[in-house]
Design an enzyme around this catalytic site. Structure first.
Site, PDB file in Angstrom:
ATOM      1  N   PRO A 154      51.658  18.076  16.784  1.00 52.68           N
ATOM      2  CA  PRO A 154      52.668  18.691  15.923  1.00 52.68           C
ATOM      3  C   PRO A 154      52.293  20.093  15.437  1.00 52.68           C
ATOM      4  O   PRO A 154      51.134  20.354  15.115  1.00 52.68           O
ATOM      5  CB  PRO A 154      52.771  17.734  14.728  1.00 52.68           C
ATOM      6  N   ASN A 155      53.285  20.933  15.426  1.00 52.84           N
ATOM      7  CA  ASN A 155      53.224  22.310  14.897  1.00 52.84           C
ATOM      8  C   ASN A 155      52.458  23.283  15.785  1.00 52.84           C
ATOM      9  O   ASN A 155      52.423  24.477  15.499  1.00 52.84           O
ATOM     10  CB  ASN A 155      52.643  22.330  13.458  1.00 52.84           C
ATOM     11  N   ARG A 172      52.607  30.620  12.860  1.00 57.75           N
ATOM     12  CA  ARG A 172      52.166  29.838  11.705  1.00 57.75           C
ATOM     13  C   ARG A 172      50.804  30.314  11.211  1.00 57.75           C
ATOM     14  O   ARG A 172      49.940  30.688  12.005  1.00 57.75           O
ATOM     15  CB  ARG A 172      52.099  28.343  12.052  1.00 57.75           C
ATOM     16  N   TYR A 176      44.949  30.279  12.376  1.00 57.29           N
ATOM     17  CA  TYR A 176      45.143  29.979  13.798  1.00 57.29           C
ATOM     18  C   TYR A 176      45.257  31.193  14.716  1.00 57.29           C
ATOM     19  O   TYR A 176      45.410  31.025  15.929  1.00 57.29           O
ATOM     20  CB  TYR A 176      46.388  29.082  13.968  1.00 57.29           C
ATOM     21  N   ASN A 209      44.519  18.269  21.199  1.00 53.28           N
ATOM     22  CA  ASN A 209      44.609  18.792  19.839  1.00 53.28           C
ATOM     23  C   ASN A 209      45.751  18.033  19.185  1.00 53.28           C
ATOM     24  O   ASN A 209      46.924  18.342  19.402  1.00 53.28           O
ATOM     25  CB  ASN A 209      44.880  20.298  19.828  1.00 53.28           C
ATOM     26  N   ALA A 251      47.753  17.655  12.833  1.00 55.09           N
ATOM     27  CA  ALA A 251      47.585  16.881  11.600  1.00 55.09           C
ATOM     28  C   ALA A 251      47.466  15.376  11.858  1.00 55.09           C
ATOM     29  O   ALA A 251      46.906  14.650  11.024  1.00 55.09           O
ATOM     30  CB  ALA A 251      48.748  17.169  10.656  1.00 55.09           C
ATOM     31  N   GLU A 270      38.371  15.984  21.795  1.00 52.86           N
ATOM     32  CA  GLU A 270      39.168  16.412  20.635  1.00 52.86           C
ATOM     33  C   GLU A 270      38.895  17.892  20.367  1.00 52.86           C
ATOM     34  O   GLU A 270      37.733  18.295  20.294  1.00 52.86           O
ATOM     35  CB  GLU A 270      38.742  15.565  19.427  1.00 52.86           C
ATOM     36  N   HIS A 327      40.024  21.513  18.000  1.00 54.95           N
ATOM     37  CA  HIS A 327      40.742  22.160  16.903  1.00 54.95           C
ATOM     38  C   HIS A 327      40.476  23.651  16.963  1.00 54.95           C
ATOM     39  O   HIS A 327      39.313  24.069  17.099  1.00 54.95           O
ATOM     40  CB  HIS A 327      40.296  21.607  15.546  1.00 54.95           C
ATOM     41  N   ARG A 343      37.614  23.943   6.004  1.00 49.92           N
ATOM     42  CA  ARG A 343      38.924  23.971   5.366  1.00 49.92           C
ATOM     43  C   ARG A 343      39.060  22.830   4.341  1.00 49.92           C
ATOM     44  O   ARG A 343      38.062  22.283   3.903  1.00 49.92           O
ATOM     45  CB  ARG A 343      40.002  23.923   6.456  1.00 49.92           C
TER      46      ARG A 343
END
Ligand code: DQA
Length: 148
Positions: free
Chosen positions: A9-10, A17, A22, A74, A77, A98, A100, A107
């Site tokens: 998502p996103n 964004r 990012y 990825n 969230a 995985e 990111h 963060r």
């Protein structure tokens, strides 16, 4: 070798964004660069993005029938919320790396926990768009070792 790159998502919002977290690159650019890196190594790469948990789960399940050798994931969230994606990964034999883009450990605290990490081969976090190519490199190194 066949690799799937799944974005959650996103991530279709990359370039627009939270640029401080990012960067300014788009998902299309990420996928284009990754495709070029894969082609150079004779790897068949398929890239997909979805904002829907169930669709990501279906793609993870399907990875076995598709005879994928690995998944670069990825999960956005969903990494921090989804037992269902964790269980989907555990239900297949295809190895998952995985990734990111941001360093999630630098963060907010809610990003420090990953439901996926315990069922992933490994985790690459915080190198911007390079995380995708680093994950691809990990699969290339594994192939080299397996061929020995
Ligand atoms: C992300 C980190 C997640 O915490 C966040 O929800 C994302 C993107 C990353 O690539 O840095 O959507 O997975």
């Amino acid at each position: 070798m066949r690799i799937l790159c799944l974005n959650g998502p996103n991530l279709n919002r990359l370039g627009k964004r939270e640029k401080e977290a990012y960067g300014t690159f788009t998902l299309a650019e990420v996928e284009q660069d990754l495709k070029a890196a894969a082609e150079a190594e004779d790897i068949e790469l398929e890239c997909r993005q979805s904002n829907h948990e169930g669709e990501l789960i279906d793609w993870i399940h399907g990875s076995e029938e598709e005879q994928a050798d690995g998944i670069i994931l990825n999960a956005g969230a969903f990494t921090h919320t989804s037992v269902a994606i964790r269980d989907a990964i555990a239900s297949v034999t295809v190895p998952v790396i995985e990734v990111h883009i941001s360093n999630v450990y630098r963060r907010e605290e809610f990003r420090h926990h990953s439901f996926i990490a315990p069922v992933a081969e490994g985790q690459i976090t915080g190198f911007g768009q390079d995380v995708y190519e680093l994950a691809l490199q990990a699969f290339i190194l594994k192939r080299k070792r397996d061929q020995r």
